[in-house]
Design a protein around this motif. Structure first.
Motif, PDB file in Angstrom:
ATOM      1  N   UNK A 178     -35.735  64.998  75.593  1.00  0.00           N
ATOM      2  CA  UNK A 178     -35.332  65.887  74.493  1.00  0.00           C
ATOM      3  C   UNK A 178     -36.515  66.100  73.553  1.00  0.00           C
ATOM      4  N   UNK A 179     -36.555  67.272  72.925  1.00  0.00           N
ATOM      5  CA  UNK A 179     -37.684  67.575  72.029  1.00  0.00           C
ATOM      6  C   UNK A 179     -37.168  68.108  70.676  1.00  0.00           C
ATOM      7  N   UNK A 180     -37.919  68.972  70.035  1.00  0.00           N
ATOM      8  CA  UNK A 180     -37.544  69.435  68.691  1.00  0.00           C
ATOM      9  C   UNK A 180     -36.228  70.216  68.749  1.00  0.00           C
ATOM     10  N   UNK A 181     -35.414  70.102  67.680  1.00  0.00           N
ATOM     11  CA  UNK A 181     -34.076  70.732  67.703  1.00  0.00           C
ATOM     12  C   UNK A 181     -34.148  72.249  67.865  1.00  0.00           C
ATOM     13  N   UNK A 182     -35.250  72.860  67.391  1.00  0.00           N
ATOM     14  CA  UNK A 182     -35.294  74.334  67.439  1.00  0.00           C
ATOM     15  C   UNK A 182     -35.679  74.874  68.828  1.00  0.00           C
ATOM     16  N   UNK A 183     -35.911  73.968  69.794  1.00  0.00           N
ATOM     17  CA  UNK A 183     -36.061  74.461  71.180  1.00  0.00           C
ATOM     18  C   UNK A 183     -35.003  73.803  72.081  1.00  0.00           C
ATOM     19  N   UNK A 184     -34.167  72.941  71.468  1.00  0.00           N
ATOM     20  CA  UNK A 184     -33.307  72.081  72.289  1.00  0.00           C
ATOM     21  C   UNK A 184     -32.133  72.818  72.932  1.00  0.00           C
ATOM     22  N   UNK A 185     -31.630  73.911  72.296  1.00  0.00           N
ATOM     23  CA  UNK A 185     -30.492  74.626  72.911  1.00  0.00           C
ATOM     24  C   UNK A 185     -30.869  75.149  74.295  1.00  0.00           C
ATOM     25  N   UNK A 186     -32.085  75.682  74.397  1.00  0.00           N
ATOM     26  CA  UNK A 186     -32.533  76.218  75.697  1.00  0.00           C
ATOM     27  C   UNK A 186     -32.520  75.101  76.737  1.00  0.00           C
ATOM     28  N   UNK A 251     -36.724  72.107  58.250  1.00  0.00           N
ATOM     29  CA  UNK A 251     -35.457  72.550  57.641  1.00  0.00           C
ATOM     30  C   UNK A 251     -35.674  72.915  56.172  1.00  0.00           C
ATOM     31  N   UNK A 252     -36.521  72.113  55.497  1.00  0.00           N
ATOM     32  CA  UNK A 252     -36.815  72.383  54.071  1.00  0.00           C
ATOM     33  C   UNK A 252     -37.571  73.703  53.943  1.00  0.00           C
ATOM     34  N   UNK A 253     -38.601  73.818  54.769  1.00  0.00           N
ATOM     35  CA  UNK A 253     -39.479  74.990  54.687  1.00  0.00           C
ATOM     36  C   UNK A 253     -38.706  76.277  54.988  1.00  0.00           C
ATOM     37  N   UNK A 254     -37.853  76.232  56.021  1.00  0.00           N
ATOM     38  CA  UNK A 254     -37.153  77.462  56.428  1.00  0.00           C
ATOM     39  C   UNK A 254     -35.758  77.565  55.800  1.00  0.00           C
ATOM     40  N   UNK A 255     -35.437  76.589  54.953  1.00  0.00           N
ATOM     41  CA  UNK A 255     -34.186  76.605  54.185  1.00  0.00           C
ATOM     42  C   UNK A 255     -32.936  76.724  55.047  1.00  0.00           C
ATOM     43  N   UNK A 256     -32.820  75.865  56.040  1.00  0.00           N
ATOM     44  CA  UNK A 256     -31.549  75.785  56.769  1.00  0.00           C
ATOM     45  C   UNK A 256     -31.039  74.350  56.674  1.00  0.00           C
ATOM     46  N   UNK A 257     -29.733  74.121  56.919  1.00  0.00           N
ATOM     47  CA  UNK A 257     -29.201  72.759  56.764  1.00  0.00           C
ATOM     48  C   UNK A 257     -29.912  71.782  57.694  1.00  0.00           C
ATOM     49  N   UNK A 258     -30.274  70.649  57.137  1.00  0.00           N
ATOM     50  CA  UNK A 258     -31.055  69.681  57.914  1.00  0.00           C
ATOM     51  C   UNK A 258     -30.234  69.196  59.118  1.00  0.00           C
ATOM     52  N   UNK A 259     -30.783  69.319  60.340  1.00  0.00           N
ATOM     53  CA  UNK A 259     -29.991  68.944  61.529  1.00  0.00           C
ATOM     54  C   UNK A 259     -29.993  67.442  61.816  1.00  0.00           C
ATOM     55  N   UNK A 260     -30.809  66.681  61.053  1.00  0.00           N
ATOM     56  CA  UNK A 260     -30.887  65.239  61.340  1.00  0.00           C
ATOM     57  C   UNK A 260     -30.366  64.430  60.153  1.00  0.00           C
ATOM     58  N   UNK A 261     -29.902  63.216  60.457  1.00  0.00           N
ATOM     59  CA  UNK A 261     -29.496  62.319  59.376  1.00  0.00           C
ATOM     60  C   UNK A 261     -30.712  61.982  58.529  1.00  0.00           C
ATOM     61  N   UNK A 262     -30.467  61.733  57.247  1.00  0.00           N
ATOM     62  CA  UNK A 262     -31.617  61.330  56.430  1.00  0.00           C
ATOM     63  C   UNK A 262     -31.532  59.851  56.047  1.00  0.00           C
ATOM     64  N   UNK A 263     -30.394  59.249  56.378  1.00  0.00           N
ATOM     65  CA  UNK A 263     -30.245  57.809  56.139  1.00  0.00           C
ATOM     66  C   UNK A 263     -30.258  57.116  57.493  1.00  0.00           C
ATOM     67  N   UNK A 264     -31.126  56.121  57.625  1.00  0.00           N
ATOM     68  CA  UNK A 264     -31.297  55.450  58.924  1.00  0.00           C
ATOM     69  C   UNK A 264     -29.973  54.896  59.455  1.00  0.00           C
ATOM     70  N   UNK A 265     -29.184  54.343  58.548  1.00  0.00           N
ATOM     71  CA  UNK A 265     -27.908  53.740  58.954  1.00  0.00           C
ATOM     72  C   UNK A 265     -26.992  54.756  59.654  1.00  0.00           C
ATOM     73  N   UNK A 266     -27.060  56.021  59.202  1.00  0.00           N
ATOM     74  CA  UNK A 266     -26.213  57.060  59.830  1.00  0.00           C
ATOM     75  C   UNK A 266     -26.657  57.302  61.272  1.00  0.00           C
TER      76      UNK A 266
END
Ligand SMILES: Cc1cc2nc3c(=O)[nH]c(=O)nc-3n(C[C@H](O)[C@H](O)[C@H](O)COP(=O)(O)OP(=O)(O)OC[C@H]3O[C@@H](n4cnc5c(N)ncnc54)[C@H](O)[C@@H]3O)c2cc1C
Length: 386
Positions: A178-186, A251-266
């Motif tokens: 698996x790689x970056x989320x923005x190429x992962x759907x393909x 996600x920050x730069x392109x202003x879309x909802x962050x696709x990854x957890x930001x807390x390690x525990x999650x």
């Protein structure tokens, strides 16, 4: 179960141990690690003669060799401890059709080698080794492709189908990284197509799920629903994910909802949920736990006991990277569990992005990577006192 340090380092000489100590000591310091990786990138770009230094240090620790053939010593050594090898052709960042065909041929060669050697239970490929990153991005984003890109897409899918067909015909299970989320759907879409086509009797094709993503447990549930209607087996490699910072930054730069957890525990919770879900559905899902995390590895041991699944059931594997978390790999293998290690190989300059990721990972404060150095120090002490 993973605490026996003697077992973890039993095939390492004092010299190996000292080299590993120096390496982890250096890269565990974030400032030194960042400075060194920046220097290496510039030196490579300027064609400075640093191949030898890299080969004798970080490459020697994390890689098998420059070719399949000269990775044989590593394969044999691991197998003496009942640890299998996944030959991982680690040339990254390639963009030409020649390079893509070469990566396909390397993967096919590794499948054919795996067919004849029980020390190599899986094969693997990285989708960006087979197509341009920007093409995969465009496909994932549902953008309209030009005529040339449509042809490129078909060629990419043809390469993947060729690899998957070889894998199922030769009865060698195959991981799709698996790689970056923005190429992962393909990648996910074609991985599911390949599972439907080739996993009709058992799982030969395994897709990879990154559990730092906040939608991956739902993805497994979606797969389970899909299997209810269509008859095929699912293969999954579960990892936490290697591109955490890039995901957050983009996600920050392109202003879309962050696709990854930001807390390690999650991430940890989702990883363990995914593992549990797979084992609860072992009749239809084969699973490989690609992790250096002790808690998740211990959970897998517990789940196997709870569901009366034998330690060497071929639908369940533990997996770590070469040169990492040997305390998990060697102790689990000694207990009779199925263990396999990724053994990256390829020319030094091509493997560099992989090596830089390992350096970054081992200098991060999050996670358990400080554990590598602690284990090495403990083993050095143990040897001094015996
Ligand atoms: C056999 C194998 C195959 C692999 N294949 C792939 C692959 O195909 N694709 C891929 O992307 N990676 C792959 N990896 C790398 C993997 O995704 C992880 O980067 C690496 O294994 C570290 O995670 P961990 O589970 O070992 O444990 P830990 O050290 O416990 O976790 C570290 C991981 O937690 C996550 N994390 C860290 N900080 C945070 C935070 N603040 N919030 C949320 N999450 C956080 C990140 O994913 C980080 O890598 C593979 C690893 C192995 C062992």
């Amino acid at each position: 179960m993973f605490d026996n340090i003697k077992v973890a380092f039993e095939d390492k000489s004092d010299k190996d141990l000292n080299r590993a100590y120096l390496l982890f000591k250096t890269i565990s310091n974030p400032i030194i690690s960042k400075t060194l990786t920046a220097f290496v990138k510039i030196a490579m770009w300027l064609h400075l003669p640093i191949n030898g230094v890299i080969k004798a240090t970080v490459y020697k620790h994390f890689c098998g060799g420059t070719t399949i053939n000269n990775s044989q010593d590593t394969i044999d050594k691991l197998w003496e401890s009942h640890i299998g090898t996944i030959l991982d052709f680690s040339a990254e960042g390639k963009e030409s059709e020649n390079d893509f065909n070469r990566a396909m041929n390397e993967t096919i060669a590794s499948i054919k080698k795996a067919k004849t050697e029980s020390s190599i239970p899986f094969s693997v490929f990285k989708p960006t080794g087979l197509a341009r990153f920007s093409l995969l991005e465009k496909i994932s984003d549902n953008q309209t492709l030009t005529k040339e890109e449509e042809i490129e897409k078909e060629t990419f899918e043809g390469r993947i189908e060729n690899i998957c067909k070889t894998s199922s015909e030769n009865r060698v299970p195959l991981f799709i990284d698996a790689e970056e989320s923005w190429i992962q759907d393909a990648i996910d879409n074609i991985a599911i197509e390949m599972m439907k086509k080739f996993n009709t009797k058992e799982a030969w094709i395994f897709n990879t799920l990154q559990l730092y993503r906040n939608d991956r447990v739902a993805h497994i549930q979606m797969l389970l629903k899909m299997i209810e209607k269509q008859d095929f087996f699912v293969g999954l490699k579960l990892v936490r994910g290697a591109y955490h910072e890039q995901e957050i930054e983009r996600a920050k730069e392109k202003r879309y909802p962050c696709p990854v957890h930001i807390i390690k525990e999650d991430t940890d919770n989702d990883y363990n949920k995914a593992l549990t879900l797979c084992i609860e559905n072992i009749d239809i899902i084969s699973v490989c736990a690609g992790t250096h995390n002790e808690d998740s590895s211990a959970l897998l041991v517990e789940l196997l006991e709870k569901h009366n699944i034998s330690k060497n059931d071929k639908r369940v594997y533990f997996s770590q990277l070469l040169g990492m978390s040997d305390h998990i790999s060697y102790n689990a293998a000694k207990e009779g569990f199925n263990v396999v290690k990724y053994v990256p190989y390829g020319p030094v300059k091509d493997v560099l992005p992989y090596l830089i990721r390992r350096a970054e990972e081992n200098s991060s404060i999050a996670g358990q990577m400080g554990r590598e150095l602690t284990n090495i120090i403990d083993e050095k002490k143990r040897r001094r006192n015996t």
